[in-house]
Write a protein that holds these residues in place. Structure first.
Motif, PDB file in Angstrom:
ATOM      1  N   ILE A 407       0.813  -1.219   0.000  1.00  0.00           N
ATOM      2  CA  ILE A 407       0.000   0.000   0.000  1.00  0.00           C
ATOM      3  C   ILE A 407       0.849   1.272   0.000  1.00  0.00           C
ATOM      4  N   ALA A 408       2.173   1.111  -0.039  1.00  0.00           N
ATOM      5  CA  ALA A 408       3.061   2.277   0.091  1.00  0.00           C
ATOM      6  C   ALA A 408       3.169   3.057  -1.211  1.00  0.00           C
ATOM      7  N   ASP A 409       3.247   4.384  -1.087  1.00  0.00           N
ATOM      8  CA  ASP A 409       3.519   5.252  -2.238  1.00  0.00           C
ATOM      9  C   ASP A 409       5.015   5.405  -2.458  1.00  0.00           C
ATOM     10  N   GLN A 410       5.774   5.399  -1.356  1.00  0.00           N
ATOM     11  CA  GLN A 410       7.225   5.488  -1.460  1.00  0.00           C
ATOM     12  C   GLN A 410       7.848   4.711  -0.297  1.00  0.00           C
ATOM     13  N   ILE A 411       8.957   4.070  -0.584  1.00  0.00           N
ATOM     14  CA  ILE A 411       9.632   3.239   0.410  1.00  0.00           C
ATOM     15  C   ILE A 411      11.088   3.672   0.502  1.00  0.00           C
ATOM     16  N   ILE A 412      11.484   4.032   1.716  1.00  0.00           N
ATOM     17  CA  ILE A 412      12.859   4.466   1.967  1.00  0.00           C
ATOM     18  C   ILE A 412      13.556   3.393   2.794  1.00  0.00           C
ATOM     19  N   GLN A 413      14.698   2.916   2.316  1.00  0.00           N
ATOM     20  CA  GLN A 413      15.495   1.992   3.112  1.00  0.00           C
ATOM     21  C   GLN A 413      16.644   2.757   3.759  1.00  0.00           C
ATOM     22  N   MET A 414      16.776   2.641   5.078  1.00  0.00           N
ATOM     23  CA  MET A 414      17.908   3.246   5.758  1.00  0.00           C
ATOM     24  C   MET A 414      19.047   2.233   5.789  1.00  0.00           C
ATOM     25  N   ASP A 415      20.164   2.619   5.210  1.00  0.00           N
ATOM     26  CA  ASP A 415      21.340   1.748   5.124  1.00  0.00           C
ATOM     27  C   ASP A 415      22.525   2.499   5.717  1.00  0.00           C
ATOM     28  N   ASN A 416      22.883   2.123   6.957  1.00  0.00           N
ATOM     29  CA  ASN A 416      23.972   2.812   7.663  1.00  0.00           C
ATOM     30  C   ASN A 416      23.715   4.319   7.715  1.00  0.00           C
ATOM     31  N   TYR A 417      22.488   4.678   8.100  1.00  0.00           N
ATOM     32  CA  TYR A 417      22.031   6.062   8.259  1.00  0.00           C
ATOM     33  C   TYR A 417      21.907   6.811   6.927  1.00  0.00           C
ATOM     34  N   CYS A 418      22.037   6.098   5.818  1.00  0.00           N
ATOM     35  CA  CYS A 418      21.859   6.730   4.505  1.00  0.00           C
ATOM     36  C   CYS A 418      20.554   6.228   3.883  1.00  0.00           C
ATOM     37  N   PRO A 419      19.671   7.127   3.452  1.00  0.00           N
ATOM     38  CA  PRO A 419      18.400   6.709   2.855  1.00  0.00           C
ATOM     39  C   PRO A 419      18.572   6.290   1.392  1.00  0.00           C
ATOM     40  N   VAL A 420      17.880   5.221   1.026  1.00  0.00           N
ATOM     41  CA  VAL A 420      17.887   4.730  -0.348  1.00  0.00           C
ATOM     42  C   VAL A 420      16.433   4.547  -0.775  1.00  0.00           C
ATOM     43  N   ASP A 421      16.082   5.057  -1.941  1.00  0.00           N
ATOM     44  CA  ASP A 421      14.723   4.892  -2.462  1.00  0.00           C
ATOM     45  C   ASP A 421      14.620   3.516  -3.111  1.00  0.00           C
ATOM     46  N   ILE A 422      13.864   2.616  -2.476  1.00  0.00           N
ATOM     47  CA  ILE A 422      13.726   1.250  -3.021  1.00  0.00           C
ATOM     48  C   ILE A 422      12.291   0.989  -3.486  1.00  0.00           C
ATOM     49  N   THR A 423      11.565   2.048  -3.810  1.00  0.00           N
ATOM     50  CA  THR A 423      10.157   1.893  -4.186  1.00  0.00           C
ATOM     51  C   THR A 423       9.994   0.998  -5.407  1.00  0.00           C
ATOM     52  N   GLU A 424      10.662   1.289  -6.504  1.00  0.00           N
ATOM     53  CA  GLU A 424      10.507   0.517  -7.741  1.00  0.00           C
ATOM     54  C   GLU A 424      11.045  -0.894  -7.589  1.00  0.00           C
ATOM     55  N   LYS A 425      12.168  -1.013  -6.899  1.00  0.00           N
ATOM     56  CA  LYS A 425      12.763  -2.326  -6.673  1.00  0.00           C
ATOM     57  C   LYS A 425      11.797  -3.225  -5.896  1.00  0.00           C
ATOM     58  N   THR A 426      11.160  -2.661  -4.889  1.00  0.00           N
ATOM     59  CA  THR A 426      10.236  -3.445  -4.058  1.00  0.00           C
ATOM     60  C   THR A 426       8.988  -3.830  -4.835  1.00  0.00           C
ATOM     61  N   ARG A 427       8.472  -2.926  -5.655  1.00  0.00           N
ATOM     62  CA  ARG A 427       7.267  -3.226  -6.439  1.00  0.00           C
ATOM     63  C   ARG A 427       7.496  -4.393  -7.398  1.00  0.00           C
ATOM     64  N   LYS A 428       8.689  -4.514  -7.933  1.00  0.00           N
ATOM     65  CA  LYS A 428       8.996  -5.658  -8.805  1.00  0.00           C
ATOM     66  C   LYS A 428       8.994  -6.955  -8.007  1.00  0.00           C
ATOM     67  N   LEU A 429       9.545  -6.893  -6.792  1.00  0.00           N
ATOM     68  CA  LEU A 429       9.575  -8.086  -5.939  1.00  0.00           C
ATOM     69  C   LEU A 429       8.181  -8.512  -5.511  1.00  0.00           C
ATOM     70  N   LEU A 430       7.271  -7.562  -5.327  1.00  0.00           N
ATOM     71  CA  LEU A 430       5.928  -7.871  -4.842  1.00  0.00           C
ATOM     72  C   LEU A 430       5.161  -8.766  -5.804  1.00  0.00           C
ATOM     73  N   LYS A 431       5.527  -8.713  -7.094  1.00  0.00           N
ATOM     74  CA  LYS A 431       4.839  -9.541  -8.084  1.00  0.00           C
ATOM     75  C   LYS A 431       5.060 -11.035  -7.839  1.00  0.00           C
ATOM     76  N   GLU A 432       6.104 -11.348  -7.076  1.00  0.00           N
ATOM     77  CA  GLU A 432       6.424 -12.749  -6.810  1.00  0.00           C
ATOM     78  C   GLU A 432       5.682 -13.298  -5.595  1.00  0.00           C
ATOM     79  N   TYR A 433       4.958 -12.432  -4.893  1.00  0.00           N
ATOM     80  CA  TYR A 433       4.288 -12.858  -3.669  1.00  0.00           C
ATOM     81  C   TYR A 433       2.792 -12.584  -3.774  1.00  0.00           C
ATOM     82  N   LYS A 434       2.029 -13.370  -3.017  1.00  0.00           N
ATOM     83  CA  LYS A 434       0.581 -13.205  -2.998  1.00  0.00           C
ATOM     84  C   LYS A 434       0.223 -11.944  -2.204  1.00  0.00           C
ATOM     85  N   LYS A 435      -0.623 -11.118  -2.801  1.00  0.00           N
ATOM     86  CA  LYS A 435      -1.015  -9.869  -2.142  1.00  0.00           C
ATOM     87  C   LYS A 435      -1.955 -10.152  -0.973  1.00  0.00           C
TER      88      LYS A 435
END
Length: 570
Positions: A407-435
């Motif tokens: 349900i997220a519009d944007q997803i930020i991953q904190m990696d060693n206090y540095c933010p990374v935008d993983i929104t598109e990467k995560t949406r591709k992974l979601l296709k492999e799992y049941k919603k």
């Protein structure tokens, strides 16, 4: 108004007399460039210090009018002058000797946030500074020579070094005003651009420790992901670049100890402006944002939590739910509804401090415990509708529940206090799992008005001689930032995590006391009462609800959200 020389003569005339002779000093005195008001005199050297006020007219202070022509600049200047006065006066604290609190000079301690306070107030006429002084004594015998030092040597130096424009570092004062105006520009830009938060590149988010709000040394500076980077043109600083968080549902994910909660804590404090050097000067959040959590054991009174909880097995009414001992899920549901009542447009939630069964039910649990046997509609199934139908955004820290990715519009991953935008990467992974089931039927915000009832504000007790009864108003006692007591009722405010200062809690106590005295023994509409109190604070000033003839030091302006939260816990 008496002249300063008369005060000096009175001081010398009462030297070595019994301590109550100090009471005769109460009044106003004209010094060459300012006025001194002795508003309350302590009963003995071990009691709370005496209350003093200094007034410097604008004709003497000579700060440029543009520094205080609007509320934004005025609050910044008040804060800067108060910090300066506190810094200078600290050098003279306890320089005058004596028993108990003799020689103490107490000035409001300002934290990292810039708050409107009664300790320093700029009016059309001039600058008022309110503070406390321990009148010196040897035992309980007046030592007026030491008080004369405070009033005629130490305080004049404090005034000269902090409240006159010619003595204050002009560049330093100018920077304070410019920073405040730039922070205001960012807040205006958030509204224009459909953003709920901004974190500037280079910001220092971690704090030194759990009991220190100072920036951590050698911390990793914040750097926005390129996909979320925006640039804002400021009035004084020029352009500034950082991460813009859009309206909607934003997740902050990542491994443990990588900075998820650190980012959320910076955002929750971003509802306030911060001083230069804090590291979070340009971390700006929608000022209606409410950090909420589960509060096991809190009191709930007539809150409609049916959006989240229905069909309790004992038949209890969740449209007007009341309890003296809420569970984690019912308390979190009530907190969200109360946030909506307080006009919050952003909910800040950390999975770690939330009730698990309130946040999500996984697929296996849904199969084992059928929906008709579960009274809780998890937040996962309401968050999307809260945004799309009510315009309420959510920033959520997640560490173990992947269902929110759907349900997220944007997803930020904190990696060693540095933010990374993983929104598109995560949406591709979601296709492999049941919603999972992410939406529930029957979305409707509470529509019924809530009321609040007040018992009598007057208590009867025996007089001190034990010969009769006297009536008096309930006493208010504030115990730090996290708790206050009105009469015999204690309010636990420790989970109002955006309360920044003890003086805000003091103001909440005064507001509660004022309302109880005005509506003693009556029932009134809660929202109407809240709005009338907020208007009174804005029009008449913070001190208008103190119930005292002279405005007391030690009050700071709370937000609308904390005012609602305080009354909801009463």
């Amino acid at each position: 108004m008496k002249m300063a020389e008369e005060l000096q003569r009175e001081l010398r005339s009462i030297n070595r007399k019994s301590y109550p002779a100090y009471k005769g000093l109460k009044g106003a005195y004209q010094f060459p460039d300012y006025q001194l008001f002795i508003e309350h005199v302590q009963g003995d050297p071990f009691a709370a210090p005496s209350a003093l006020r200094i007034f410097v007219p604008h004709s003497k202070a000579k700060f440029p009018e543009r520094y205080y022509w609007d509320k934004c600049s005025k609050v910044a200047l008040q804060d800067a002058l108060l910090r300066r006065f506190a810094e200078i006066s600290a050098k003279f604290c306890y320089q005058a000797k004596g028993s108990g609190k003799s020689g103490v000079i107490q000035v409001s301690h300002c934290g990292q946030e810039v708050l409107e306070r009664t300790a320093c107030e700029i009016t059309k006429e001039g600058i008022h500074i309110r503070f406390f002084v321990g009148f010196p004594a040897n035992g309980r015998t007046i030592n007026s020579g030491e008080l004369e030092k405070i009033l005629f040597v130490y305080l004049p130096k404090c005034v000269e070094m902090s409240l006159y424009h010619r003595k204050v570092l002009e560049r330093e004062t100018e920077q304070v005003i410019c920073l405040k105006e730039d922070q205001r520009v960012i807040r205006e830009e958030l509204k224009k651009r459909g953003l709920i938060a901004f974190v500037a590149n280079g910001s220092i988010l971690p704090r030194q420790s759990g009991n220190s709000d100072l920036p951590m040394k050698d911390a990793v500076p914040f750097q926005s992901p390129k996909s979320m980077e925006i640039t804002i043109q400021l009035r004084h600083r020029g352009s500034i670049t950082g991460m813009g968080i859009r309206k909607g549902i934003t997740l902050i994910a990542g491994g443990g100890y990588h900075g998820k909660s650190t980012l959320l804590e910076a955002l929750e404090k971003g509802v306030y402006d911060h001083i230069a050097g804090d590291g979070r000067e340009f971390v700006i959040t929608d000022d209606t944002a409410w950090k909420l959590r589960a509060e096991d054991g809190r009191k709930i009174k007539d809150v409609d939590i049916s959006l989240f909880i229905n069909h309790l097995p004992n038949g209890r009414n969740t449209r007007r739910f009341s309890t003296l001992d809420a569970s984690g899920s019912t308390s979190q549901a009530a907190n969200i509804i109360e946030a909506i009542e307080a006009k919050s447009q952003v909910l800040l939630i950390d999975e770690d401090t939330s009730a698990t069964n309130f946040m999500v039910r996984d697929e296996l649990m849904q199969r084992v415990i059928q929906k008709d046997k579960e009274p809780i509609t998890p937040f996962l199934e309401r968050a999307r509708d809260l945004y799309e139908k009510a315009g309420i955004s959510t920033i959520l820290v997640v560490g173990s529940c992947g269902s929110y990715f759907y349900i997220a519009d944007q997803i930020i991953q904190m990696d060693n206090y540095c933010p990374v935008d993983i929104t598109e990467k995560t949406r591709k992974l979601l296709k492999e799992y049941k919603k999972p089931d992410c939406k529930a039927e029957g979305f409707a915000l509470p529509s019924e008005k809530r009321s609040i009832s007040f018992g009598s504000s007057v208590v009867r007790r025996k007089n001190y001689r034990g010969t009769g009864m006297v009536e008096e108003h309930e006493k208010l006692k504030v115990m730090g930032r996290e708790s206050l007591m009105l009469g015999k009722e204690q309010l636990d405010l420790r989970y109002l995590e955006q309360l920044a200062d003890r003086e805000q809690t003091q103001t909440l106590g005064y507001l509660l006391k004022y309302a109880k005295e005005q509506y003693s023994g009556k029932t009134t509409d809660l929202t109407a009462l809240m709005e009338s109190l907020i208007r009174k604070l804005e029009k008449e000033g913070i001190g208008s609800v103190s119930g005292q003839k002279e405005i007391p030091a030690g009050m700071a302006m709370p937000r609308r959200q904390e005012i609602y939260a305080c009354f909801n816990r009463f």
